[in-house]
Design a protein around this motif. Sequence first.
Motif, PDB file in Angstrom:
ATOM      1  N   GLN A   1      -6.767  -5.836   8.263  1.00 32.16           N
ATOM      2  CA  GLN A   1      -5.700  -5.763   7.271  1.00 32.16           C
ATOM      3  C   GLN A   1      -5.487  -7.130   6.613  1.00 32.16           C
ATOM      4  O   GLN A   1      -5.357  -7.222   5.400  1.00 32.16           O
ATOM      5  CB  GLN A   1      -4.406  -5.300   7.941  1.00 32.16           C
ATOM      6  CG  GLN A   1      -3.257  -5.154   6.969  1.00 32.16           C
ATOM      7  CD  GLN A   1      -1.946  -4.805   7.659  1.00 32.16           C
ATOM      8  OE1 GLN A   1      -1.831  -4.892   8.880  1.00 32.16           O
ATOM      9  NE2 GLN A   1      -0.965  -4.425   6.885  1.00 32.16           N
ATOM     10  N   LYS A   2      -5.480  -8.186   7.402  1.00 25.99           N
ATOM     11  CA  LYS A   2      -5.261  -9.528   6.850  1.00 25.99           C
ATOM     12  C   LYS A   2      -6.430  -9.966   5.960  1.00 25.99           C
ATOM     13  O   LYS A   2      -6.214 -10.588   4.926  1.00 25.99           O
ATOM     14  CB  LYS A   2      -5.026 -10.528   7.970  1.00 25.99           C
ATOM     15  CG  LYS A   2      -3.759 -10.249   8.750  1.00 25.99           C
ATOM     16  CD  LYS A   2      -3.034 -11.499   9.112  1.00 25.99           C
ATOM     17  CE  LYS A   2      -1.822 -11.178   9.964  1.00 25.99           C
ATOM     18  NZ  LYS A   2      -0.610 -11.093   9.218  1.00 25.99           N
ATOM     19  N   VAL A   3      -7.648  -9.632   6.368  1.00 28.51           N
ATOM     20  CA  VAL A   3      -8.810  -9.959   5.546  1.00 28.51           C
ATOM     21  C   VAL A   3      -8.728  -9.195   4.223  1.00 28.51           C
ATOM     22  O   VAL A   3      -8.973  -9.758   3.159  1.00 28.51           O
ATOM     23  CB  VAL A   3     -10.135  -9.648   6.288  1.00 28.51           C
ATOM     24  CG1 VAL A   3     -11.324  -9.703   5.342  1.00 28.51           C
ATOM     25  CG2 VAL A   3     -10.324 -10.613   7.450  1.00 28.51           C
TER      26      VAL A   3
ATOM     27  N   ILE B   1      -8.624 -10.934   0.489  1.00 27.01           N
ATOM     28  CA  ILE B   1      -9.623 -10.720  -0.565  1.00 27.01           C
ATOM     29  C   ILE B   1      -9.133  -9.757  -1.651  1.00 27.01           C
ATOM     30  O   ILE B   1      -9.852  -9.462  -2.585  1.00 27.01           O
ATOM     31  CB  ILE B   1     -10.970 -10.233   0.013  1.00 27.01           C
ATOM     32  CG1 ILE B   1     -10.837  -8.868   0.689  1.00 27.01           C
ATOM     33  CG2 ILE B   1     -11.550 -11.257   0.960  1.00 27.01           C
ATOM     34  CD1 ILE B   1     -12.167  -8.241   1.101  1.00 27.01           C
ATOM     35  N   GLY B   2      -7.916  -9.286  -1.488  1.00 30.41           N
ATOM     36  CA  GLY B   2      -7.337  -8.398  -2.497  1.00 30.41           C
ATOM     37  C   GLY B   2      -7.865  -6.976  -2.442  1.00 30.41           C
ATOM     38  O   GLY B   2      -7.886  -6.282  -3.459  1.00 30.41           O
ATOM     39  N   SER B   3      -8.298  -6.536  -1.267  1.00 32.03           N
ATOM     40  CA  SER B   3      -8.838  -5.190  -1.129  1.00 32.03           C
ATOM     41  C   SER B   3      -7.811  -4.281  -0.452  1.00 32.03           C
ATOM     42  O   SER B   3      -7.603  -4.351   0.757  1.00 32.03           O
ATOM     43  CB  SER B   3     -10.128  -5.216  -0.305  1.00 32.03           C
ATOM     44  OG  SER B   3     -10.567  -3.907  -0.034  1.00 32.03           O
ATOM     45  N   GLU B   4      -7.203  -3.423  -1.250  1.00 32.13           N
ATOM     46  CA  GLU B   4      -6.231  -2.482  -0.707  1.00 32.13           C
ATOM     47  C   GLU B   4      -6.900  -1.510   0.258  1.00 32.13           C
ATOM     48  O   GLU B   4      -6.309  -1.102   1.258  1.00 32.13           O
ATOM     49  CB  GLU B   4      -5.554  -1.728  -1.849  1.00 32.13           C
ATOM     50  CG  GLU B   4      -4.349  -0.936  -1.412  1.00 32.13           C
ATOM     51  CD  GLU B   4      -3.613  -0.317  -2.583  1.00 32.13           C
ATOM     52  OE1 GLU B   4      -3.343   0.892  -2.513  1.00 32.13           O
ATOM     53  OE2 GLU B   4      -3.318  -1.027  -3.562  1.00 32.13           O
ATOM     54  N   LYS B   5      -8.146  -1.169  -0.029  1.00 36.60           N
ATOM     55  CA  LYS B   5      -8.897  -0.243   0.823  1.00 36.60           C
ATOM     56  C   LYS B   5      -9.032  -0.808   2.239  1.00 36.60           C
ATOM     57  O   LYS B   5      -8.846  -0.095   3.228  1.00 36.60           O
ATOM     58  CB  LYS B   5     -10.275   0.008   0.217  1.00 36.60           C
ATOM     59  CG  LYS B   5     -11.114   1.009   0.966  1.00 36.60           C
ATOM     60  CD  LYS B   5     -12.448   1.243   0.258  1.00 36.60           C
ATOM     61  CE  LYS B   5     -13.306   2.216   1.026  1.00 36.60           C
ATOM     62  NZ  LYS B   5     -14.604   2.431   0.358  1.00 36.60           N
ATOM     63  N   GLN B   6      -9.376  -2.074   2.355  1.00 35.78           N
ATOM     64  CA  GLN B   6      -9.519  -2.700   3.674  1.00 35.78           C
ATOM     65  C   GLN B   6      -8.170  -2.811   4.384  1.00 35.78           C
ATOM     66  O   GLN B   6      -8.086  -2.666   5.601  1.00 35.78           O
ATOM     67  CB  GLN B   6     -10.165  -4.080   3.555  1.00 35.78           C
ATOM     68  CG  GLN B   6     -11.629  -4.041   3.188  1.00 35.78           C
ATOM     69  CD  GLN B   6     -12.462  -3.243   4.170  1.00 35.78           C
ATOM     70  OE1 GLN B   6     -12.331  -3.383   5.382  1.00 35.78           O
ATOM     71  NE2 GLN B   6     -13.319  -2.383   3.643  1.00 35.78           N
ATOM     72  N   GLN B   7      -7.119  -3.059   3.623  1.00 32.04           N
ATOM     73  CA  GLN B   7      -5.786  -3.121   4.218  1.00 32.04           C
ATOM     74  C   GLN B   7      -5.406  -1.773   4.825  1.00 32.04           C
ATOM     75  O   GLN B   7      -4.888  -1.708   5.944  1.00 32.04           O
ATOM     76  CB  GLN B   7      -4.753  -3.516   3.157  1.00 32.04           C
ATOM     77  CG  GLN B   7      -4.866  -4.958   2.707  1.00 32.04           C
ATOM     78  CD  GLN B   7      -3.832  -5.305   1.648  1.00 32.04           C
ATOM     79  OE1 GLN B   7      -2.683  -4.934   1.763  1.00 32.04           O
ATOM     80  NE2 GLN B   7      -4.260  -6.013   0.608  1.00 32.04           N
TER      81      GLN B   7
END
Length: 61
Positions: free
Chosen positions: A19-21, A25-31
Amino acid sequence: MNKDQVKGAAKVAAGKVQQKVGKAIGSEKQQVKGLGKQIEGKSQKAVGNAKEGLKDAAKGR
């Protein structure tokens, strides 16, 4: 501590990192994936806690 508790805690930690990464990097998908892992880990840890509670209760009889 049983394997479900350990695996659950590991998933929670991995989810927090993901989530922090994602946020960095501005990736809502990864969050969102990170949050999902955290929820999965908390659920697995709760199962482990329940198993441990039952085991302790059985020993106390």
